[in-house]
Write a protein that holds these residues in place. Structure first.
Motif, PDB file in Angstrom:
ATOM      1  N   UNK A 128     -15.753 -13.318  -3.073  1.00 29.94           N
ATOM      2  CA  UNK A 128     -16.807 -12.302  -2.575  1.00 29.94           C
ATOM      3  C   UNK A 128     -16.452 -11.135  -2.025  1.00 29.94           C
ATOM      4  N   UNK A 129     -15.332 -11.093  -1.835  1.00 33.12           N
ATOM      5  CA  UNK A 129     -14.635 -10.033  -1.014  1.00 33.12           C
ATOM      6  C   UNK A 129     -14.729  -8.645  -2.059  1.00 33.12           C
ATOM      7  N   UNK A 130     -15.034  -7.525  -1.502  1.00 31.51           N
ATOM      8  CA  UNK A 130     -15.355  -6.238  -2.209  1.00 31.51           C
ATOM      9  C   UNK A 130     -13.887  -5.487  -1.552  1.00 31.51           C
ATOM     10  N   UNK A 131     -12.873  -5.804  -2.513  1.00 34.12           N
ATOM     11  CA  UNK A 131     -11.320  -5.151  -2.308  1.00 34.12           C
ATOM     12  C   UNK A 131     -11.557  -3.735  -1.791  1.00 34.12           C
ATOM     13  N   UNK A 132     -11.935  -2.832  -2.554  1.00 33.83           N
ATOM     14  CA  UNK A 132     -11.920  -1.390  -2.025  1.00 33.83           C
ATOM     15  C   UNK A 132     -12.398  -1.228  -0.824  1.00 33.83           C
ATOM     16  N   UNK A 133     -13.428  -1.995  -0.177  1.00 32.75           N
ATOM     17  CA  UNK A 133     -13.765  -1.985   1.255  1.00 32.75           C
ATOM     18  C   UNK A 133     -12.784  -2.517   2.247  1.00 32.75           C
ATOM     19  N   UNK A 134     -12.393  -3.362   1.808  1.00 32.71           N
ATOM     20  CA  UNK A 134     -11.359  -4.479   2.562  1.00 32.71           C
ATOM     21  C   UNK A 134      -9.925  -3.348   2.705  1.00 32.71           C
ATOM     22  N   UNK A 135      -9.570  -2.855   1.588  1.00 36.21           N
ATOM     23  CA  UNK A 135      -8.445  -1.796   1.719  1.00 36.21           C
ATOM     24  C   UNK A 135      -8.854  -0.774   2.717  1.00 36.21           C
ATOM     25  N   UNK A 136     -10.107  -0.149   2.417  1.00 31.95           N
ATOM     26  CA  UNK A 136     -10.468   1.087   3.420  1.00 31.95           C
ATOM     27  C   UNK A 136     -10.559   0.436   4.769  1.00 31.95           C
ATOM     28  N   UNK A 137     -10.995  -0.902   5.038  1.00 31.81           N
ATOM     29  CA  UNK A 137     -11.058  -1.213   6.451  1.00 31.81           C
ATOM     30  C   UNK A 137      -9.576  -1.289   7.005  1.00 31.81           C
ATOM     31  N   UNK A 138      -8.704  -1.792   6.282  1.00 29.29           N
ATOM     32  CA  UNK A 138      -7.175  -1.948   6.710  1.00 29.29           C
ATOM     33  C   UNK A 138      -6.770  -0.634   7.086  1.00 29.29           C
ATOM     34  N   UNK A 139      -7.075   0.763   5.956  1.00 33.46           N
ATOM     35  CA  UNK A 139      -6.562   1.790   6.333  1.00 33.46           C
ATOM     36  C   UNK A 139      -6.971   2.336   7.681  1.00 33.46           C
ATOM     37  N   UNK A 140      -8.229   2.019   8.019  1.00 31.35           N
ATOM     38  CA  UNK A 140      -9.004   2.628   9.172  1.00 31.35           C
ATOM     39  C   UNK A 140      -8.428   1.786  10.503  1.00 31.35           C
ATOM     40  N   UNK A 141      -7.898   0.733  10.283  1.00 36.78           N
ATOM     41  CA  UNK A 141      -7.113  -0.028  11.441  1.00 36.78           C
ATOM     42  C   UNK A 141      -5.692   0.520  11.405  1.00 36.78           C
ATOM     43  N   UNK A 142      -5.002   0.980  10.428  1.00 30.50           N
ATOM     44  CA  UNK A 142      -3.595   1.486  10.350  1.00 30.50           C
ATOM     45  C   UNK A 142      -3.826   2.830  11.000  1.00 30.50           C
ATOM     46  N   UNK A 143      -4.934   3.495  10.768  1.00 26.98           N
ATOM     47  CA  UNK A 143      -4.981   4.866  11.793  1.00 26.98           C
ATOM     48  C   UNK A 143      -5.163   4.984  12.853  1.00 26.98           C
ATOM     49  N   UNK A 144      -5.978   4.027  13.112  1.00 30.83           N
ATOM     50  CA  UNK A 144      -6.147   3.706  14.802  1.00 30.83           C
ATOM     51  C   UNK A 144      -4.827   3.387  15.346  1.00 30.83           C
ATOM     52  N   UNK A 145      -4.106   2.514  14.850  1.00 28.39           N
ATOM     53  CA  UNK A 145      -2.891   2.143  15.415  1.00 28.39           C
ATOM     54  C   UNK A 145      -1.998   3.340  15.634  1.00 28.39           C
ATOM     55  N   UNK A 146      -1.815   4.294  14.499  1.00 30.37           N
ATOM     56  CA  UNK A 146      -1.117   5.303  14.652  1.00 30.37           C
ATOM     57  C   UNK A 146      -1.640   6.277  15.525  1.00 30.37           C
ATOM     58  N   UNK A 147      -2.816   6.374  15.933  1.00 28.21           N
ATOM     59  CA  UNK A 147      -3.540   7.430  16.912  1.00 28.21           C
ATOM     60  C   UNK A 147      -3.051   6.730  18.409  1.00 28.21           C
ATOM     61  N   UNK A 148      -3.404   5.567  18.437  1.00 25.34           N
ATOM     62  CA  UNK A 148      -3.138   4.660  19.749  1.00 25.34           C
ATOM     63  C   UNK A 148      -1.533   4.921  20.122  1.00 25.34           C
ATOM     64  N   UNK A 149      -0.649   4.816  19.020  1.00 25.83           N
ATOM     65  CA  UNK A 149       0.769   4.887  19.434  1.00 25.83           C
ATOM     66  C   UNK A 149       1.007   6.231  19.733  1.00 25.83           C
ATOM     67  N   UNK A 150       0.526   7.250  19.192  1.00 26.36           N
ATOM     68  CA  UNK A 150       0.718   8.906  19.570  1.00 26.36           C
ATOM     69  C   UNK A 150       0.161   8.989  21.069  1.00 26.36           C
TER      70      UNK A 150
END
Length: 159
Positions: A128-150
């Motif tokens: 029942x996963x919404x894969x578009x939302x799942x992708x978006x969630x992972x992209x948000x995590x990825x963005x937070x990781x980049x910001x934290x690293x900076x």
């Protein structure tokens, strides 16, 4: 001996015991009857800010056409703390399901964590996963990781 000859005797005994337990499990019986079974599948999933690489331990299709991801864990889970241990791996399983959906064009029925020491498993429903939302969630995590690293690099004078 051929593959584990340089390991400690106790480690070798544990490996044999765990292997024998798994081979006699219901999980193994289902895998043995699978229509398709692929182990150690590497993947590279492109998200908006970069690529995530990983390796699925096992992906198989059951006799009735359901796709299952299996990830083996050596954590010391038991019946009392199984759900707690499993929660820590939910994101990993969902990333694998997203990779299967996008790269292999298959919809995973569930992701299974198999805790080898306990001989227990925990399943995450992926149907029942919404894969578009799942992708978006992972992209948000990825963005937070980049910001934290900076931020870290700026604070520590490496930028």
């Amino acid at each position: 001996e051929r593959f584990a000859g340089d390991l400690d005797r106790d480690v070798q005994k544990e490996m044999v015991m765990l292997s024998e337990r798994f081979v006699s499990s219901e999980q193994f019986k289902e895998i043995a009857q699978a229509k398709v079974c692929k182990a150690e599948i590497p993947f590279a999933l492109r998200l908006s800010k970069g690529i995530i690489q990983g390796t699925l331990d096992l992906l198989y299709e059951t006799k009735d056409g359901k796709w299952i991801i299996v990830d083996y864990k050596t954590s010391k889970a038991n019946e009392q703390n199984l759900a707690e241990y499993a929660r820590a791996y939910r994101s990993q399983i969902m990333l694998y399901a997203l990779a299967c959906h996008e790269l292999l064009k298959i919809r995973v029925c569930y992701g299974r964590l198999y805790f080898v020491r306990a001989g227990l498993h925990f399943d995450f429903d992926c149907q029942s996963e919404d894969y578009a939302k799942l992708r978006s969630d992972f992209e948000k995590v990825q963005q937070r990781m980049i910001e934290t690293r900076k931020e870290w690099a700026t604070t520590n004078g490496t930028l």
